[in-house]
Design an enzyme around this catalytic site. Structure first.
Site, PDB file in Angstrom:
ATOM      1  CG  HIS A  24      26.954  71.608  87.253  1.00  0.00           C
ATOM      2  ND1 HIS A  24      27.638  70.153  86.568  1.00  0.00           N
ATOM      3  CD2 HIS A  24      27.096  72.421  86.462  1.00  0.00           C
ATOM      4  CE1 HIS A  24      28.191  71.108  85.590  1.00  0.00           C
ATOM      5  NE2 HIS A  24      28.148  72.136  85.616  1.00  0.00           N
ATOM      6  CB  CYS A  41      30.070  68.064  86.691  1.00  0.00           C
ATOM      7  SG  CYS A  41      29.218  67.684  87.826  1.00  0.00           S
ATOM      8  CG  ASN A  47      28.817  74.541  83.042  1.00  0.00           C
ATOM      9  OD1 ASN A  47      29.527  73.925  83.451  1.00  0.00           O
ATOM     10  ND2 ASN A  47      28.041  75.273  82.868  1.00  0.00           N
TER      11      ASN A  47
END
EC number: 3.4.22.48
Length: 388
Positions: free
Chosen positions: A334, A238, A355
């Protein structure tokens, strides 16, 4: 954030719809949706708290318009469809309420997510928070004039039709390095598909509203060259996706890719050790420095004014989040990217976030540091790295 994560325990959820009892607004002569073949989704309960319904009706157009402007869409008219909820396989709700946003063609363009405030983590003083993103809108549009049930687990979202086969329609980052089956059988003895009520998610519940005034009154500020070039798959990268897209935007280039970023920082890792590795804030700062930037760590969420100033100065911001539901597992930590910010016509300030799991952007209340994401989890925005 950790380099290596233990296995995440998969939480199976059922995605079904719950609506507030309301008169059939489609009969109103002012509603001109062309679509009459509605998406019918099996539901257990059609009740929604009045406060939730009122919040959605009051604010949805402002939030939707902010994303329309970010996407450079033309002015348009919208209304809300019947709302839904997401359940676990044991029929326990995830606590959120979801409202489809319909265009005049009868298609779903966005999903409004309304969540109860998480008191322990949230900095917001309101009872509920509201976010808007594309989420499952394209998926739902594919099932016109059909009756379906929608299920979800850690692998993604499945549509169940009359044959009781669950077809994968939207992937979310997952743990196992295995090929997903395109169809899966519903677990025996599971009665989640035996839901007695139905919700028409493409049925208008009120008159269409034009966003002409809203569009003209809103202030939008965005990293000029931010684009979604790739999305995260079955890996722990991520931070790599976040940094690559921020640097692509601020340098106006296409040369950065998540895998190359991760390989640069972990040249000696191989196989699953490389596939599921993550990055620490120090490594993220170091990579930015090697690319001619001077990233700085801020041990909190950035304020609206900070986002506004940094974005105007073409400086990217990485969100560092900690999962509220569980601190263990692959996605316990994250990273996400700040795309920009908006001041809505009602004066509310929002931050636009990407995201890496998603193909679209989402809105986030600038005073709320808990972010709901597309797999049903929530992340507390505890730190930021700015200056990419």
């Amino acid at each position: 954030m950790k380099r290596n994560f233990p296995k995440l325990i998969a939480l199976s959820l059922i995605f079904s719809l719950s609506v507030t009892p309301i008169a059939n607004a489609e009969s109103n002569s002012n509603i001109k949706a062309k679509d009459k073949k509605h998406v019918q989704v099996n539901v257990e309960d059609k009740s929604v708290p009045t406060d939730v319904r009122n919040l959605a009706q009051k604010d949805y157009l402002s939030y939707v318009t902010s994303l329309d402007k970010i996407y450079n869409k033309e002015k348009a008219s919208y209304t809300l469809g019947e709302p839904f909820k997401i359940y676990k396989f044991n029929k326990k709700s995830d606590g959120n309420y979801y409202f489809p946003v319909l265009n005049t063609e009868g298609n779903i363009d966005y999903i409004v997510t309304i969540s109860p405030k998480i008191t322990k983590y949230s900095s917001s003083s309101s009872k509920y928070t509201i976010n808007v993103s594309p989420f499952l809108s394209k998926v739902l549009n594919q099932y016109k004039d059909q009756q379906i049930t929608i299920l979800t687990n850690s692998k993604g979202y499945y549509v169940v039709t009359q044959n009781h086969k669950a077809k994968l329609v939207l992937k979310t980052p997952r743990l196992e390095d295995k090929k997903l089956k395109k169809t899966e059988s519903i677990p025996t003895g599971n009665n989640v598909t035996q839901l007695k009520q139905k919700a028409s998610v493409t049925m208008p519940t009120s008159q269409f509203k034009s966003n002409n005034y809203t569009y003209n009154e809103q202030y939008i500020n965005k990293l000029e060259n931010f684009k979604i070039r790739e999305t995260q798959g079955n890996n722990g990268w991520c931070a790599g996706y976040t940094m690559s897209e921020l640097l692509n935007a601020t340098y106006n280039t296409n040369k950065y890719h998540a895998e190359a970023v991760m390989r640069f920082l972990h040249p000696n890792l191989q196989g699953q050790r490389f596939q599921f590795t993550g990055l620490t804030p120090r490594e993220m700062i170091y990579f930015g420095q090697t690319q001619g930037r001077s990233p700085q760590l801020l041990n909190r969420m950035t304020t609206y004014n900070e986002v506004d100033n940094l974005t105007k100065n073409n400086k990217g911001i990485a969100v560092l989040g900690s999962r509220v539901e569980s601190r263990n597992g692959m996605h316990a930590g994250h990273a996400m990217a700040v795309v920009g910010n908006a001041k809505l016509d009602n004066g509310q300030e929002v931050i636009i976030i990407w995201n890496s799991w998603d193909n679209g952007f989402m809105t986030q209340d600038a005073k709320n540091n808990v972010i709901p994401v597309s797999n049903g989890d929530h992340y507390r925005w505890y730190s930021s790295i700015y200056g990419y």
